[in-house]
Design a protein around this motif. Structure first.
Motif, PDB file in Angstrom:
ATOM      1  N   ARG A  34       0.833  -1.215   0.000  1.00 22.52           N
ATOM      2  CA  ARG A  34       0.000   0.000   0.000  1.00 22.52           C
ATOM      3  C   ARG A  34       0.865   1.262   0.000  1.00 22.52           C
ATOM      4  O   ARG A  34       0.402   2.351  -0.263  1.00 22.52           O
ATOM      5  CB  ARG A  34      -0.933   0.002   1.203  1.00 22.52           C
ATOM      6  CG  ARG A  34      -2.070  -0.969   1.049  1.00 22.52           C
ATOM      7  CD  ARG A  34      -3.119  -0.827   2.153  1.00 22.52           C
ATOM      8  NE  ARG A  34      -4.162  -1.780   1.927  1.00 22.52           N
ATOM      9  CZ  ARG A  34      -4.230  -2.989   2.515  1.00 22.52           C
ATOM     10  NH1 ARG A  34      -3.305  -3.345   3.391  1.00 22.52           N
ATOM     11  NH2 ARG A  34      -5.209  -3.806   2.245  1.00 22.52           N
ATOM     12  N   ASP A  35       2.125   1.101   0.275  1.00 20.65           N
ATOM     13  CA  ASP A  35       3.085   2.195   0.370  1.00 20.65           C
ATOM     14  C   ASP A  35       3.516   2.660  -1.024  1.00 20.65           C
ATOM     15  O   ASP A  35       4.107   1.880  -1.774  1.00 20.65           O
ATOM     16  CB  ASP A  35       4.293   1.719   1.177  1.00 20.65           C
ATOM     17  CG  ASP A  35       5.427   2.717   1.209  1.00 20.65           C
ATOM     18  OD1 ASP A  35       5.166   3.937   1.150  1.00 20.65           O
ATOM     19  OD2 ASP A  35       6.589   2.267   1.297  1.00 20.65           O
ATOM     20  N   ALA A 107       7.163   0.186   4.900  1.00 23.86           N
ATOM     21  CA  ALA A 107       7.230   1.578   5.373  1.00 23.86           C
ATOM     22  C   ALA A 107       7.420   1.657   6.884  1.00 23.86           C
ATOM     23  O   ALA A 107       8.194   2.479   7.375  1.00 23.86           O
ATOM     24  CB  ALA A 107       5.973   2.337   4.944  1.00 23.86           C
ATOM     25  N   TRP A 108       6.721   0.818   7.628  1.00 19.28           N
ATOM     26  CA  TRP A 108       6.763   0.886   9.092  1.00 19.28           C
ATOM     27  C   TRP A 108       8.094   0.394   9.659  1.00 19.28           C
ATOM     28  O   TRP A 108       8.339   0.534  10.850  1.00 19.28           O
ATOM     29  CB  TRP A 108       5.622   0.088   9.718  1.00 19.28           C
ATOM     30  CG  TRP A 108       5.520  -1.329   9.230  1.00 19.28           C
ATOM     31  CD1 TRP A 108       6.201  -2.415   9.697  1.00 19.28           C
ATOM     32  CD2 TRP A 108       4.706  -1.794   8.166  1.00 19.28           C
ATOM     33  NE1 TRP A 108       5.859  -3.535   8.983  1.00 19.28           N
ATOM     34  CE2 TRP A 108       4.931  -3.184   8.036  1.00 19.28           C
ATOM     35  CE3 TRP A 108       3.792  -1.186   7.299  1.00 19.28           C
ATOM     36  CZ2 TRP A 108       4.291  -3.969   7.086  1.00 19.28           C
ATOM     37  CZ3 TRP A 108       3.155  -1.970   6.354  1.00 19.28           C
ATOM     38  CH2 TRP A 108       3.402  -3.342   6.255  1.00 19.28           C
TER      39      TRP A 108
END
Length: 180
Positions: A34-35, A107-108
Motif C-alpha cells: 500500500r506504500d 514503510a513501518w
C-alpha cells in the motif's frame, strides 16, 4: 518448506528471521504494498488480492525451480512476528560465479537498519549454500539514495554506474560483495 534463517543473538540480524514466503503472508504483503514509495521502486505490482496471490505463487515456484530465493523478513514484536521486509537472491546459475541480491522494506520498518541486516544475513546464506558463488551484486537506480546506503551498510562496494535499460528509466549503480 523448512528453511529459516534466524541469526544468532550476537549477529547484526538480531531479532530478525528470514523464511520463504507462504500463502498465509497475503495480508501482510498487501499491507506492505500500500506504500507508494515501495511501489515506486518495485517492478511487480501488488495492488489487490489477485496480484498478491500471483506474487506469492511466483515466489514459491521460483524456490521449486531454483531460480530465485525470496525470503519474508520477520521481526518479533509484542503481537508476535511481523513482516518488515523482503530479501531475494536472483540468478543463481550452476557454474556462474555471480548472482544478484534484491530487497524492499515495509514503510513501518524503514530507518531502523532492517534492510542492511537482512541483506547481510541473506548474503552469508548465499555464499554458504552455493559454494561456487564468488560475488553478489546489488543493483539500484541512481536516484534511489536509500538503496545506495543499504548497499554500503551491508558491506557491498560501489563498482560502477550502469546505463539505463528497460524497465528502468535511469542509470543504475552496481555494488558488489565478494565471498570471503
Amino acid at each position: 518448506m523448512l528453511i529459516e534463517l534466524r541469526a544468532p543473538e550476537t549477529s547484526p540480524a538480531q531479532g530478525l528471521a528470514l523464511r520463504p514466503w507462504c500463502a498465509d503472508d497475503l495480508d501482510a504483503l498487501l499491507d506492505a504494498y500500500r506504500d507508494p514509495v515501495l511501489r515506486r521502486w518495485t517492478r511487480v505490482p501488488v495492488s489487490d488480492t489477485a496480484e498478491g496471490r500471483r506474487w506469492l505463487d511466483r515466489a514459491l515456484r521460483d524456490w521449486d525451480d531454483g531460480r530465485r530465493y525470496s525470503f519474508a523478513v520477520l521481526e518479533d514484536d509484542a503481537d508476535g512476528p511481523r513482516l518488515v521486509a523482503n530479501v531475494v537472491l536472483k540468478g543463481v546459475t550452476p557454474g556462474e560465479p555471480a548472482a544478484e541480491v534484491g530487497y524492499w522494506t515495509a514503510a513501518w520498518a524503514r530507518g531502523r537498519g532492517i534492510a542492511p541486516r537482512a541483506v547481510m544475513t541473506l548474503s552469508g546464506w548465499a555464499f554458504e549454500r552455493f559454494p561456487g558463488l564468488a560475488r553478489l551484486d546489488l543493483l539500484h537506480q541512481v536516484d534511489n539514495v536509500a538503496s545506495c546506503r543499504v548497499a554500503q551498510k551491508s558491506g557491498y562496494t560501489f563498482r560502477e554506474t550502469l546505463p539505463a535499460r528497460p524497465p528502468f528509466p535511469l542509470d543504475g549503480h552496481r555494488h558488489s560483495l565478494t565471498a570471503a
